[in-house]
Design a protein around this motif. Structure first.
Motif, PDB file in Angstrom:
ATOM      1  N   GLU A 159       0.789  -1.007  -0.017  1.00 40.51           N
ATOM      2  CA  GLU A 159      -0.049   0.120   0.059  1.00 40.51           C
ATOM      3  C   GLU A 159       0.926   1.047   0.018  1.00 40.51           C
ATOM      4  O   GLU A 159       0.426   2.251  -0.844  1.00 40.51           O
ATOM      5  N   ILE A 160       2.058   1.197   0.694  1.00 45.57           N
ATOM      6  CA  ILE A 160       2.788   2.281   0.706  1.00 45.57           C
ATOM      7  C   ILE A 160       3.557   2.482  -0.432  1.00 45.57           C
ATOM      8  O   ILE A 160       3.745   3.709  -0.777  1.00 45.57           O
ATOM      9  N   LEU A 161       4.220   1.564  -1.019  1.00 52.91           N
ATOM     10  CA  LEU A 161       5.118   1.449  -1.976  1.00 52.91           C
ATOM     11  C   LEU A 161       4.401   1.435  -3.313  1.00 52.91           C
ATOM     12  O   LEU A 161       5.048   1.725  -4.474  1.00 52.91           O
ATOM     13  N   ALA A 162       3.048   0.978  -3.264  1.00 47.79           N
ATOM     14  CA  ALA A 162       2.319   1.091  -4.579  1.00 47.79           C
ATOM     15  C   ALA A 162       2.822   0.440  -5.684  1.00 47.79           C
ATOM     16  O   ALA A 162       3.370  -0.841  -5.464  1.00 47.79           O
ATOM     17  N   LEU A 174      15.217   1.367   3.748  1.00 42.56           N
ATOM     18  CA  LEU A 174      15.507   2.689   4.591  1.00 42.56           C
ATOM     19  C   LEU A 174      17.134   2.853   4.494  1.00 42.56           C
ATOM     20  O   LEU A 174      17.666   3.985   4.281  1.00 42.56           O
ATOM     21  N   LEU A 175      17.644   1.772   4.781  1.00 41.77           N
ATOM     22  CA  LEU A 175      19.341   2.055   4.892  1.00 41.77           C
ATOM     23  C   LEU A 175      19.883   2.322   3.676  1.00 41.77           C
ATOM     24  O   LEU A 175      21.102   2.866   3.758  1.00 41.77           O
ATOM     25  N   LEU A 204      14.556   5.231  -1.081  1.00 40.36           N
ATOM     26  CA  LEU A 204      13.008   5.663  -1.035  1.00 40.36           C
ATOM     27  C   LEU A 204      13.387   6.874  -1.153  1.00 40.36           C
ATOM     28  O   LEU A 204      13.716   7.942  -0.006  1.00 40.36           O
ATOM     29  N   GLU A 205      13.142   7.751  -2.334  1.00 39.05           N
ATOM     30  CA  GLU A 205      13.440   9.270  -2.670  1.00 39.05           C
ATOM     31  C   GLU A 205      11.997  10.115  -2.019  1.00 39.05           C
ATOM     32  O   GLU A 205      12.596  11.107  -1.783  1.00 39.05           O
ATOM     33  N   ASP A 206      11.030   9.454  -2.170  1.00 40.48           N
ATOM     34  CA  ASP A 206       9.768  10.322  -1.790  1.00 40.48           C
ATOM     35  C   ASP A 206       9.743  10.376  -0.478  1.00 40.48           C
ATOM     36  O   ASP A 206       9.749   9.413   0.585  1.00 40.48           O
ATOM     37  N   PRO A 207      10.166  11.561   0.419  1.00 44.62           N
ATOM     38  CA  PRO A 207      10.256  11.515   1.810  1.00 44.62           C
ATOM     39  C   PRO A 207       8.862  11.405   2.520  1.00 44.62           C
ATOM     40  O   PRO A 207       9.079  10.682   3.624  1.00 44.62           O
ATOM     41  N   ARG A 252      15.480   8.122   9.497  1.00 44.68           N
ATOM     42  CA  ARG A 252      14.839   9.186   9.003  1.00 44.68           C
ATOM     43  C   ARG A 252      16.070  10.220   8.176  1.00 44.68           C
ATOM     44  O   ARG A 252      15.912  11.002   7.411  1.00 44.68           O
ATOM     45  N   ARG A 253      17.276  10.025   8.420  1.00 40.02           N
ATOM     46  CA  ARG A 253      18.570  10.767   7.900  1.00 40.02           C
ATOM     47  C   ARG A 253      18.473  10.068   6.437  1.00 40.02           C
ATOM     48  O   ARG A 253      18.641   9.134   6.099  1.00 40.02           O
TER      49      ARG A 253
END
Length: 466
Positions: A385-388, A420-421, A425-428, A465-466
Motif C-alpha cells: 500500500e505504501i510503495l504502490a 531505508l538504510l 526511497l526518494e519520496d520523503p 530518517r536521515r
C-alpha cells in the motif's frame, strides 16, 4: 475404513462459502495457520457438523538433510488433536538448507523443493518420517510435489521412490494428480508410469488443483480452474483404486462459490465414473494398509493399529518400519551439501551446481522471488500500500541478493530496513511511512517504556530518517 469423500481446501477467504457448500464431506487446513487454542470459528462450526478437518503441513521439510524440528512436530501434533483429525499430512520436499551439517548459514526457500531420488535421500527421508510418525498422535501421509527442476544423477523414478518409501516406513501417501501433470510438462515424466509403480493401496487421499502454462513451463498455481489433463490423471488413478478422499485445492484468485461447486462436481463425477469398488466393497479380504483410521482408532506412537492384528503381513510391515535404521550421518552430510548448493544458487545467486539446467534454475529462482513478494504482501499488506506500483519490482530486486533466513515476517522487516538504510526511497513521505511501519514492528510488542528502550527507539528513528 475411514472414507473421507469429497473435500476442499479451507482458506479464510472462502470460509463462509465452504460452510454453505453442499456435499462437502471434509476440509483440509494449512497446519501452520491453525492455532490449537484459538481455532477459527468456521472450522469449529464445521467440526460440530461432523465435517472432518485434516491439518496439512508445509514447513516441516521432511526431505531436508536435518532431522525434523521437535517444535514443529509438536505444533503439528497439537493441531491434529485440537481438530480431532484422523491423520495429518506433509510434503516430500526440503524447504531449507545449510546450518551445522554444512557449516554455513541456514537458508529458507519459502517454497517446497524436490528431493533427489537417490538412495542417500531415501535413507534420510525414511528416518525423518519415522521420527515424525513417532511424534504424531495420528497417522502421517506425505505428498508428492511439483517441480520445475530435476536433480542430476537420480537413481529412481518417482513411482519407485514412493513405493520404496511406503514399503520401508508404512507411511501413507497423499497423491497430488496436479503435481503429476506438472512434472509431466516440466520434466517429461509419464503420470501413467508413476501410477503403475506406486503402491495405490497406500493412498490416504488425493489432491486436485489447477495451474497454467507459460513458455513451455507448467506453473502449479492453485489459482486457476482444474484442467482436463489433471482430471484425466485423476480418472486413471481412480480406475486402479477408488481413493478414500479427493480434495480440491485453491489458494488464491478465488472464483464465485458456484464455480468452486462446479469444479467439485466435476471431480466427484470423474471419480465415480472411473472408480473400481473400494476394497471394503468387494468380497476380497480388506487390505489394512489402505485404510485411514478414525482418531479414536489411531495408534499410540510405538504400537501397531488394532486393525492390523489379524494381518501378519501388516504386522511385519509395521515392525520393519520401526526397526532402528543404520547410521545415516554420511548420507545426511552428502545430502546437506547438495541441497545447500542448490538452494544457494536459487536464492543467493551463487554458481549453478554441476549437472543442473541453468535455464530452469533461473526460472525457478524468479518464481521463488515472486512467491516471496506475494507472501510478504499478505503478511505485511501495508508495504504494497505504501510503495504502490514500486513494491513488487523493489522486492524482487531485493530478493535476488538477500536470501530469506527467517520467516516471512522477518523477511518483511528486513526488506523495509534494506530500503531505508540503502537510501532507496526518494519520496520523503514514503520514506516516513516505511520508517514508521518498521519502527512499530521491529521491537517488542507492546513497546517497552523503559527509558533505555525509549532512547534506543528514538535513536533508530533519527538514524532511519536521515
Amino acid at each position: 475404513m475411514k472414507h473421507l469423500g469429497t473435500g476442499i481446501g479451507w482458506r479464510p477467504e472462502i470460509a463462509a462459502a465452504v460452510e454453505g457448500m453442499p456435499g462437502i464431506d471434509w476440509v483440509e487446513a494449512v497446519a501452520e495457520n491453525v492455532c490449537p487454542g484459538h481455532l477459527p470459528e468456521s472450522l469449529v462450526r464445521l467440526r460440530e457438523r461432523g465435517v472432518t478437518v485434516v491439518p496439512h503441513g508445509v514447513s516441516l521439510g521432511l526431505g531436508g538433510a536435518d532431522r525434523p524440528d521437535g517444535g514443529k512436530l509438536a505444533d503439528l501434533a497439537a493441531a491434529a488433536e485440537a481438530l480431532g483429525s484422523p491423520l495429518v499430512t506433509e510434503h516430500i520436499a526440503f524447504v531449507r538448507a545449510g546450518g551445522a551439517l554444512t557449516a554455513s548459514p541456514v537458508l529458507e526457500a519459502g517454497h517446497l523443493l524436490p528431493v533427489p531420488r537417490t538412495r542417500d535421500a531415501l535413507d534420510v527421508l525414511c528416518e525423518n518420517i519415522r521420527i515424525a510418525q513417532d511424534a504424531l498422535p495420528v497417522p502421517l501421509a506425505v505428498e508428492n510435489i511439483a517441480a520445475l527442476i530435476s536433480w542430476p544423477g537420480e537413481e529412481m523414478t518417482e513411482g519407485q521412490f514412493l513405493y520404496d518409501l511406503a514399503d520401508r516406513t508404512g507411511v501413507r501417501l497423499l497423491i497430488d494428480v496436479a503435481n503429476l501433470h506438472t512434472n509431466h510438462v516440466n520434466r517429461g515424466e509419464d503420470p501413467a508410469k508413476a501410477l503403475d509403480e506406486l503402491p495405490v493401496e497406500a493412498i490416504a487421499y488425493v489432491h486436485v488443483a489447477g495451474g497454467f502454462e507459460r513458455d513451455g513451463v507448467w506453473h502449479d498455481s492453485h489459482a486457476h480452474a482444474v484442467p482436463p489433463a489433471v482430471l484425466a490423471i485423476l480418472a486413471d488413478l481412480s480406475s486402479r483404486v477408488r481413493p478414500p478422499g479427493v480434495l480440491l485445492e485453491r489458494d488464491e484468485n478465488f472464483p464465485a462459490p458456484a464455480e468452486l461447486e462446479r469444479e467439485l462436481t466435476a471431480i466427484r463425477e470423474t471419480v465415480d465414473k472411473a472408480s473400481i469398488p473400494m476394497v471394503s466393497e468387494v468380497s476380497a479380504p480388506a487390505v489394512s494398509d489402505a485404510v485411514v483410521p478414525a482418531a479414536s482408532e489411531a495408534p499410540e506412537p510405538t504400537e501397531a493399529p488394532d486393525e492390523t492384528a489379524a494381518s501378519p503381513a501388516a504386522e511385519q510391515a509395521f515392525g520393519d518400519a520401526h526397526k532402528a535404521s543404520p547410521s545415516t550421518d554420511p548420507a545426511r552430510q552428502r545430502l546437506a551439501l547438495a541441497q545447500a548448493a542448490l538452494l544457494s544458487a536459487l536464492v543467493a545467486g551463487t554458481p549453478v551446481p554441476e549437472g543442473f539446467d541453468g535455464t530452469r534454475l533461473s526460472v525457478q529462482a524468479r518464481a521463488l522471488a515472486g512467491k516471496r513478494a506475494d507472501v510478504v504482501a499478505k503478511v505485511a499488506p501495508e508495504l504494497p500500500e505504501i510503495l504502490a506500483e514500486g513494491y513488487r519490482t523493489s522486492f524482487v530486486a531485493y530478493a535476488h541478493g538477500h536470501p530469506m533466513t527467517g520467516g516471512y515476517r522477518r523477511d518483511a522487516l528486513d526488506f523495509a530496513e534494506h530500503l531505508l538504510l540503502g537510501g532507496r526511497l526518494e519520496d520523503p513521505d514514503v520514506r516516513r511511512q516505511v520508517s514508521d511501519w518498521w519502527l512499530e514492528r521491529s521491537g517488542p510488542a507492546p513497546l517497552s517504556q523503559h527509558p533505555a528502550a525509549r532512547l534506543a527507539r528514538a535513536t533508530r528513528r533519527v538514524l532511519l530518517r536521515r
